[in-house]
Structures are given as structure tokens and as C-alpha cells.
Design a protein around this motif. Structure first.
Motif, PDB file in Angstrom:
ATOM      1  N   THR B  72       0.857  -1.176   0.000  1.00 37.16           N
ATOM      2  CA  THR B  72       0.000   0.000   0.000  1.00 37.16           C
ATOM      3  C   THR B  72       0.898   1.233   0.000  1.00 37.16           C
ATOM      4  O   THR B  72       2.111   1.126  -0.112  1.00 37.16           O
ATOM      5  N   GLU B  73       0.283   2.418   0.096  1.00 42.10           N
ATOM      6  CA  GLU B  73       1.056   3.657   0.186  1.00 42.10           C
ATOM      7  C   GLU B  73       1.213   4.025   1.655  1.00 42.10           C
ATOM      8  O   GLU B  73       0.237   4.039   2.403  1.00 42.10           O
ATOM      9  N   LEU B  74       2.421   4.372   2.034  1.00 40.11           N
ATOM     10  CA  LEU B  74       2.661   4.766   3.418  1.00 40.11           C
ATOM     11  C   LEU B  74       1.844   6.010   3.764  1.00 40.11           C
ATOM     12  O   LEU B  74       1.812   6.972   3.006  1.00 40.11           O
ATOM     13  N   THR B  75       1.201   5.946   4.926  1.00 39.37           N
ATOM     14  CA  THR B  75       0.478   7.113   5.422  1.00 39.37           C
ATOM     15  C   THR B  75       0.526   7.068   6.949  1.00 39.37           C
ATOM     16  O   THR B  75       1.029   6.109   7.537  1.00 39.37           O
ATOM     17  N   GLY B  76       0.041   8.127   7.582  1.00 42.11           N
ATOM     18  CA  GLY B  76       0.165   8.250   9.030  1.00 42.11           C
ATOM     19  C   GLY B  76      -0.474   7.113   9.810  1.00 42.11           C
ATOM     20  O   GLY B  76      -0.074   6.829  10.942  1.00 42.11           O
ATOM     21  N   ARG B  77      -1.435   6.454   9.223  1.00 38.80           N
ATOM     22  CA  ARG B  77      -2.107   5.340   9.905  1.00 38.80           C
ATOM     23  C   ARG B  77      -1.161   4.173  10.155  1.00 38.80           C
ATOM     24  O   ARG B  77      -1.449   3.315  10.987  1.00 38.80           O
ATOM     25  N   PHE B  78      -0.088   4.137   9.401  1.00 33.68           N
ATOM     26  CA  PHE B  78       0.783   2.970   9.475  1.00 33.68           C
ATOM     27  C   PHE B  78       2.134   3.241  10.131  1.00 33.68           C
ATOM     28  O   PHE B  78       3.058   2.452   9.988  1.00 33.68           O
ATOM     29  N   MET B  79       2.268   4.379  10.787  1.00 34.09           N
ATOM     30  CA  MET B  79       3.578   4.597  11.430  1.00 34.09           C
ATOM     31  C   MET B  79       3.497   5.398  12.719  1.00 34.09           C
ATOM     32  O   MET B  79       2.600   6.203  12.910  1.00 34.09           O
ATOM     33  N   GLU B  80       4.445   5.125  13.589  1.00 35.43           N
ATOM     34  CA  GLU B  80       4.651   5.912  14.792  1.00 35.43           C
ATOM     35  C   GLU B  80       6.070   6.446  14.725  1.00 35.43           C
ATOM     36  O   GLU B  80       6.995   5.730  14.331  1.00 35.43           O
ATOM     37  N   VAL B  81       6.208   7.719  15.082  1.00 38.44           N
ATOM     38  CA  VAL B  81       7.493   8.397  14.897  1.00 38.44           C
ATOM     39  C   VAL B  81       7.830   9.191  16.150  1.00 38.44           C
ATOM     40  O   VAL B  81       6.952   9.815  16.743  1.00 38.44           O
ATOM     41  N   GLU B  82       9.089   9.158  16.542  1.00 39.43           N
ATOM     42  CA  GLU B  82       9.562  10.040  17.608  1.00 39.43           C
ATOM     43  C   GLU B  82      10.790  10.786  17.093  1.00 39.43           C
ATOM     44  O   GLU B  82      11.687  10.175  16.498  1.00 39.43           O
TER      45      GLU B  82
END
Lengths: 113, 113, 113, 113
Positions: B72-82
Motif C-alpha cells: 500500500t502507500e505509506l500514510t500516518g495510519r501505518f507509522m509511529e514516529v519520535e
């Protein structure tokens, strides 16, 4: 330490700048297509939360002087941007322009109610 | 009012977040390719000025559960970032995770020397 | 085997589609800002070599029905695109629209002089 | 005229190239972070339909010679790419490298079964 409302407003202003730059850097642009791109960049970023106004100036004379295949890829060398954000009573005005050959983003002013 | 060093540090943290999100949103990603993408996102944003560290976690189980063409296309639903930024003695730690169905970016802490 | 002029024209058409999609996917968009974005996408990609015309239709009714924070990120579900390329006497017309829940890009016609 | 399987394979190859370029152009890159970016670009584009293999070479010596803030934004001047696509028995091998100061994408070979 807990972030303040002022911290959050400055953070929001940064998000808008990073978003604008990395969404649109690389877009094919020519002096002719610059006006529609300016408008689209402004209106798209203004959609984001807390964003009061976005003003984008693509430097068409510089563009015209430097391109030699009719167009180039948009990058920080070819634009000046001003973004104003307001969050919980704090207004942050930020700006990007070239400084020492590098597109520098900085805060112009912070106003708390 | 003149921006403070603390304002500038919060602004920088926001720039990194906006940059990260809008540079990489849309990248084709699968559970198999997620690790190399996490690493590249971290190392690319860590290049930026004042950036101490970036940690990206692509949610491969969620990805595996929701995709049906293998990627799929990466989007905010699929990542956590610090992201941690330090500028002129102020350290700002920021984080993005889903909240109410929306990838919310926020400041976790601000520490001044 | 050596590529033909027709191969090259089909390849060019693909480049334009991949460029358009991955440059602009992720752009914040709302029903109100859709017209300026359509225009900017068209004019920016038309700058590229061999590109005859680009027509972008952002599906504002679908957008309005599905967003709930006032805007969303542009993706293939929200746009229909037609691109015509001409190279060395071969014209290729291509199109992207949703098919089986996936934004499918395909060649509509190839015309050789 | 109806597009052939060969046309479709050449079109697909173009899509991959446009996608790769416009997804990753603008990514902050340094000689140190180049290897992880090469890997992520390869694996992300290999997710796409019909894509057999992607090979990305970021020109770290050129990068090292030209940057002066420790990093720069990835652009066609700093990479060489080879992509192979196979669709319905047609294999298309394509390549991007600098030619006359411009990152030229072209078909190397087309092989039909």
C-alpha cells in the motif's frame, strides 16, 4: 517540562513549513506554470489545522535565468514563503528565504494574546 | 515579540515532522519492505540541522491486516514516529501517533539547560 | 531487442503518470482547494518533455462525502487523470481511474503516423 | 489503435521510473545515509505490480564533492537507476543516468517471449 501553548504554536508553524517544502520540492515548474503552482501550494497548506495564511512567491525571473530545458524542479532556491499559524491565542509568523545559499526557515514573530 | 531560543527549537522540531511526513507519505510499502524504509526515513531526516534522533516504527501487523494488493502507500495510519531536536541548549522531543483516526503530531517534552 | 519509437512513447507516458501520482499524492486537499490543485498538477506535468496535455479531475463530491477533518491527503481514490504524450510521431493516450478499489493506470490508445 | 502487451510493458516501466523519481527527489541525503536510502528506494518500488528488479546507485563521491552543509536533497544528478519490468511475457529494462546535464530515462532493451 510540559510544553506550553506557545511551544505548540511554534511546533505547528514548523510542521507547515516542512510539509510545504517536502510535498512540493521536485515539482516540475516553469515561469509559465509558476502562478498556478503558487496558488495550489498556498491553498493546500492552508487546509491544515491552525494555519491562518500561506503566501508563496516563486521567483520566476531567477527561474527564467537558470533553466535550460524549459523547466526545472522546484526547490528552495526558487521560492519565498510566509506562513502564519494561530493556536490557542498564540500567533506565529514564519518565513523562508535564501540565506548563504541555503533556504533558511525562521520565525519572524510570536504574539501571545 | 522576538522569538526565543525555545521557540526556535519547537519550530525546528515541527519542520522535521512535516518534512518526514510529506517526503515519505505515498511511498509503496509492504510488511517485507518496511524495515528498509524505517531505516532510510530515520537516517535521511537525521541529516537535517539540529536533529538529534529519529525513530520510525512502521506498523507491519496493521499493514498486513489491511492491504490486499501486496502493498500500500505509506500514510500516518501505518507509522509511529519520535523525533528529538536540540537547538541552542533546548531539547524538544516530539511524537506522532494515531489519535481519533488522525495522525496527531505533538510535543512530548521541552528541556532547557 | 532495440526499443522502437512506439516503445519510447509508451515509456514516456508511463513516466508522466508515475511522476504525477508520486509528486502530488499526500497533498492536503479539500473540496475548496481542489480546483487550484487540479490546475497546478496539469500545468506542472505539461512542462515535461513530450507531454501534450494533462487533464486532472479531483472528485470533490467523493472528497466531501468522506473527509471529516475538513481536508484529507490526495490519493488515487480521489482523482481521474488523462495524459496524452507525443514522441517521434507516436501519440499515446493514457488514463487513471479506480478499478476494483485500486487506482489503475492504463493506455487508452496508441496512434502512429 | 489498441495497445499491445508490449506497449503496456513499456508503459509500466515508465510508471516505475516516474514514481521512483518523484517519490524520493528532495529526500535529505548524505554520503553516510546513502546506502539505507538506496535500499529503501529499491525495495519500495519493487513492491509495485510487474516490477522485477530495481537497482539504485547513489553517487556518494559526487555527493561528497558538492555538498557543503553536510547533506543535500536527492535529485537525478546524484543517482543512477536500473529498473526491469515484466508483463505478460514482455521484459523491459530501463535506465536513468545523466546525459547533457539532465537525468535521462530510457529503455535499454525489450524482450518478447
Amino acid at each position: 517540562m510540559e510544553p506550553t501553548a506557545r511551544d505548540a504554536a511554534c511546533f505547528e508553524a514548523g510542521i507547515k513549513f516542512g510539509a510545504l517544502y517536502h510535498q512540493f520540492a521536485g515539482t516540475p515548474v516553469s515561469p509559465e506554470s509558476a502562478p498556478s503552482l503558487e496558488r495550489a501550494v498556498e491553498e493546500s497548506i492552508e487546509n491544515q489545522p491552525f494555519c491562518e495564511s500561506v503566501s508563496v512567491d516563486i521567483l520566476t525571473e531567477k527561474l527564467a535565468a537558470e533553466i535550460d530545458h524549459g523547466y526545472t524542479e522546484l526547490t528552495g532556491r526558487f521560492m519565498e514563503v510566509e506562513i502564519a499559524v494561530e493556536r490557542e491565542g498564540t500567533e506565529v509568523v514564519t518565513r523562508m528565504a535564501m540565506e548563504d545559499g541555503y533556504p533558511l526557515m525562521k520565525i519572524e514573530s510570536v504574539r501571545e494574546d
